[in-house]
Design an enzyme around this catalytic site. Structure first.
Site, PDB file in Angstrom:
ATOM      1  N   ARG A   1      45.974  34.834  30.496  1.00 16.27           N
ATOM      2  CA  ARG A   1      46.451  34.039  31.873  1.00 16.27           C
ATOM      3  C   ARG A   1      47.177  33.713  32.206  1.00 16.27           C
ATOM      4  O   ARG A   1      47.375  32.420  32.112  1.00 16.27           O
ATOM      5  CB  ARG A   1      44.930  34.354  32.781  1.00 16.27           C
ATOM      6  CG  ARG A   1      44.118  35.448  31.779  1.00 16.27           C
ATOM      7  CD  ARG A   1      44.009  37.315  32.499  1.00 16.27           C
ATOM      8  NE  ARG A   1      43.281  38.500  32.696  1.00 16.27           N
ATOM      9  CZ  ARG A   1      43.868  38.741  32.120  1.00 16.27           C
ATOM     10  NH1 ARG A   1      44.364  39.320  31.225  1.00 16.27           N
ATOM     11  NH2 ARG A   1      42.140  40.089  31.844  1.00 16.27           N
TER      12      ARG A   1
ATOM     13  N   HIS B   1      53.160  41.917  32.385  1.00 13.64           N
ATOM     14  CA  HIS B   1      51.800  41.818  31.698  1.00 13.64           C
ATOM     15  C   HIS B   1      51.500  43.081  30.788  1.00 13.64           C
ATOM     16  O   HIS B   1      50.743  44.093  31.227  1.00 13.64           O
ATOM     17  CB  HIS B   1      50.531  42.374  32.684  1.00 13.64           C
ATOM     18  CG  HIS B   1      49.506  41.333  32.715  1.00 13.64           C
ATOM     19  ND1 HIS B   1      48.492  40.915  33.406  1.00 13.64           N
ATOM     20  CD2 HIS B   1      48.026  41.747  31.667  1.00 13.64           C
ATOM     21  CE1 HIS B   1      46.908  40.887  32.611  1.00 13.64           C
ATOM     22  NE2 HIS B   1      47.139  41.127  31.708  1.00 13.64           N
TER      23      HIS B   1
HETATM   24  P1  NAP Z   1      37.244  36.774  22.297  1.00  7.21           P
HETATM   25  O1  NAP Z   1      37.194  37.270  21.567  1.00  7.21           O
HETATM   26  O2  NAP Z   1      36.358  36.441  23.841  1.00  7.21           O
HETATM   27  O3  NAP Z   1      38.098  34.863  22.426  1.00  7.21           O
HETATM   28  C1  NAP Z   1      38.019  33.675  22.544  1.00  7.21           C
HETATM   29  C2  NAP Z   1      38.517  32.586  21.865  1.00  7.21           C
HETATM   30  O4  NAP Z   1      38.380  32.269  22.857  1.00  7.21           O
HETATM   31  C3  NAP Z   1      36.891  32.383  21.468  1.00  7.21           C
HETATM   32  O5  NAP Z   1      37.868  31.836  19.858  1.00  7.21           O
HETATM   33  C4  NAP Z   1      36.285  31.005  22.229  1.00  7.21           C
HETATM   34  O6  NAP Z   1      36.086  30.306  21.060  1.00  7.21           O
HETATM   35  C5  NAP Z   1      37.798  30.626  22.555  1.00  7.21           C
HETATM   36  N1  NAP Z   1      37.487  29.350  24.165  1.00  7.21           N
HETATM   37  C6  NAP Z   1      36.928  30.063  24.855  1.00  7.21           C
HETATM   38  N2  NAP Z   1      36.991  29.449  25.652  1.00  7.21           N
HETATM   39  C7  NAP Z   1      37.374  28.318  25.174  1.00  7.21           C
HETATM   40  C8  NAP Z   1      37.584  26.310  25.587  1.00  7.21           C
HETATM   41  N3  NAP Z   1      37.110  26.422  26.459  1.00  7.21           N
HETATM   42  N4  NAP Z   1      38.142  26.028  25.045  1.00  7.21           N
HETATM   43  C9  NAP Z   1      38.865  26.334  23.709  1.00  7.21           C
HETATM   44  N5  NAP Z   1      38.319  27.732  22.759  1.00  7.21           N
HETATM   45  C10 NAP Z   1      37.666  28.197  24.371  1.00  7.21           C
HETATM   46  O7  NAP Z   1      38.842  37.180  23.149  1.00  7.21           O
HETATM   47  P2  NAP Z   1      39.486  38.004  22.705  1.00  7.21           P
HETATM   48  O8  NAP Z   1      39.467  39.263  23.076  1.00  7.21           O
HETATM   49  O9  NAP Z   1      40.201  37.786  21.802  1.00  7.21           O
HETATM   50  O10 NAP Z   1      40.739  37.820  24.171  1.00  7.21           O
HETATM   51  C11 NAP Z   1      41.274  36.801  25.205  1.00  7.21           C
HETATM   52  C12 NAP Z   1      41.965  36.951  25.909  1.00  7.21           C
HETATM   53  O11 NAP Z   1      43.328  37.472  25.462  1.00  7.21           O
HETATM   54  C13 NAP Z   1      41.485  37.553  27.430  1.00  7.21           C
HETATM   55  O12 NAP Z   1      39.680  37.344  28.086  1.00  7.21           O
HETATM   56  C14 NAP Z   1      42.437  38.164  28.117  1.00  7.21           C
HETATM   57  O13 NAP Z   1      42.358  36.963  29.060  1.00  7.21           O
HETATM   58  C15 NAP Z   1      43.617  38.172  27.383  1.00  7.21           C
HETATM   59  N6  NAP Z   1      43.969  39.291  27.152  1.00  7.21           N
HETATM   60  C16 NAP Z   1      45.460  39.561  27.753  1.00  7.21           C
HETATM   61  C17 NAP Z   1      46.083  40.675  27.275  1.00  7.21           C
HETATM   62  C18 NAP Z   1      47.633  40.728  27.787  1.00  7.21           C
HETATM   63  O14 NAP Z   1      48.266  42.178  27.807  1.00  7.21           O
HETATM   64  N7  NAP Z   1      48.417  39.567  28.237  1.00  7.21           N
HETATM   65  C19 NAP Z   1      45.547  41.571  26.925  1.00  7.21           C
HETATM   66  C20 NAP Z   1      44.226  41.673  26.616  1.00  7.21           C
HETATM   67  C21 NAP Z   1      43.755  40.598  26.890  1.00  7.21           C
HETATM   68  P3  NAP Z   1      34.376  30.842  20.039  1.00  7.21           P
HETATM   69  O15 NAP Z   1      35.123  31.278  19.290  1.00  7.21           O
HETATM   70  O16 NAP Z   1      33.687  29.499  19.967  1.00  7.21           O
HETATM   71  O17 NAP Z   1      33.542  31.514  21.473  1.00  7.21           O
HETATM   72  C1  GLV Z   2      44.552  42.899  29.789  1.00  5.92           C
HETATM   73  O1  GLV Z   2      44.631  41.997  30.225  1.00  5.92           O
HETATM   74  C2  GLV Z   2      43.250  43.020  28.804  1.00  5.92           C
HETATM   75  O2  GLV Z   2      42.572  41.933  29.495  1.00  5.92           O
HETATM   76  O3  GLV Z   2      42.641  43.641  28.773  1.00  5.92           O
END
Ligand code: NAP
Ligand code: GLV
Length: 314
Positions: A229, A277
């Site tokens: 983000r 994005h």
């Molecule tokens: P997820 O499965 O919930 O994983 C989040 C990770 O971040 C976990 O390992 C978590 O640690 C860690 N985390 C959270 N808070 C933290 C903190 N304060 N300090 C250190 N580590 C922390 O999420 P995901 O599905 O991988 O997605 C991640 C993000 O990618 C989404 O929230 C979204 O904003 C972004 N995204 C972007 C796009 C794009 O097109 N650019 C697309 C999809 C998603 P723990 O394992 O210890 O809980």
């Molecule tokens: C995209 O940014 C998502 O959160 O899936």
């Protein structure tokens, strides 16, 4: 008939209509315009599938049974102070979305690793020059956030031979990845990262995490990739780190304001690669299948999958 409120200003409505119609004709897809015009009563809305809805929207829906995020992230919902927190919220978890993100991360890690920014600059100068090239095993890539997306990217980078580190909130053991967690683990994690990738959720704890203090703890000349983000980054600090050479280059997919305003310094910075994005766009086919599955579960009195922990914020 089940009434589902669909809201997204960036998605093509007809793709979603077709996909819902293909799977379940008993779901009536309605929009904010239907609600505002009075064509559909707020009380009639059973479910909401939302991307960046206007603040206060869910509070207007007394019959709501669940909120489905149209993406993996939920910060666009939690930013609403009046969000209905008494109903379940789910997010998209989809192998194809994960694969797209991994492609994006691998593409840009390789660009930084193989010094493509430097070769682009040399090409613009008409210069034929080979640059020193370390092996992947001599390059450490650090991923902030090793959840669904970060974990998959780490596996792919490891398979390419990179030395991979991960930083999480809680402790994890991940084969082949050097793991760090919490504030106490951040310094040691950053100190070795030549390519830093942000795949954190946006929460109160992670907003502004990519700031001057953090960037100064990376080895000089490191690269940065943000596919999470925009608000993870303090833009002025990132630009300053690029200008002083503390950072060699940055790849940015996400921004504070999207579309990125034309006068923003990122647009024409020679060390910035930017994309609109698109790192991992939600596929309507997968999302609709997930939403339909979850509506079925809720209607049968079962718990939906891919539930978000609202207290944790991701
Ligand atoms: P997820 O499965 O919930 O994983 C989040 C990770 O971040 C976990 O390992 C978590 O640690 C860690 N985390 C959270 N808070 C933290 C903190 N304060 N300090 C250190 N580590 C922390 O999420 P995901 O599905 O991988 O997605 C991640 C993000 O990618 C989404 O929230 C979204 O904003 C972004 N995204 C972007 C796009 C794009 O097109 N650019 C697309 C999809 C998603 P723990 O394992 O210890 O809980
Ligand atoms: C995209 O940014 C998502 O959160 O899936």
């Amino acid at each position: 008939m089940i009434t589902l409120l669909f809201h997204s200003e960036v998605d093509r409505r007809e793709w979603w209509d077709d996909e819902f119609a293909r799977h379940r004709g008993d779901i009536n897809l309605v929009t904010l315009a239907d609600l505002d015009s009075g064509a559909v009563a707020a009380e009639a809305i059973d479910y909401a599938l939302l991307w960046k809805p206007p603040a206060g929207l869910t509070a207007r829906l007394p019959g709501l049974k669940a909120i489905f995020s149209l993406g993996a992230g939920i910060d666009h919902l939690l930013s609403d102070p009046d969000l209905r927190r008494d109903v379940p919220m789910t997010r998209v978890v989809d192998p194809n979305l994960t694969a797209r993100m991994t492609e994006y991360v691998v593409l840009h890690v390789l660009r930084h690793h193989r010094r493509q920014h430097d070769y682009d600059a040399l090409q613009r100068l008409g210069k034929w020059r080979a640059l020193a090239q370390p092996l992947a095993s001599e390059r450490r890539v650090g991923i902030l956030g090793l959840g669904v997306l970060g974990g998959d990217a780490a596996r792919a980078l490891g398979a390419l031979g990179f030395a991979v580190s991960g930083w999480t909130r809680t402790a994890h053991a991940v084969p082949g990845v050097e793991m760090f967690h919490g504030a106490a683990g951040l310094d040691a994690f950053l100190g070795a990262c030549e390519i830093l990738v942000c795949l954190l959720p946006l929460t109160a704890e992670t907003e502004g995490i990519i700031n001057a203090g953090l960037l100064a703890r990376l080895p000089r000349g490191a690269s940065f990739i943000n596919a999470a983000r925009g608000r993870h980054v303090v833009d002025a600090d990132l630009l300053a780190a690029l200008d002083t050479g503390q950072l060699a280059a940055a790849t940015l997919d996400v921004f504070h304001v999207e579309p990125l305003p034309q006068d923003h310094g990122f647009w024409h910075h020679p060390k910035v690669t930017l994309t609109p994005h698109i790192a991992a766009v939600t596929d309507p086919r997968a999302c609709v299948a997930q939403v339909i599955g979850n509506i079925g579960r809720i209607e049968r009195g079962e718990a939906p999958i891919n539930l978000v922990d609202l207290r944790r914020g991701y």
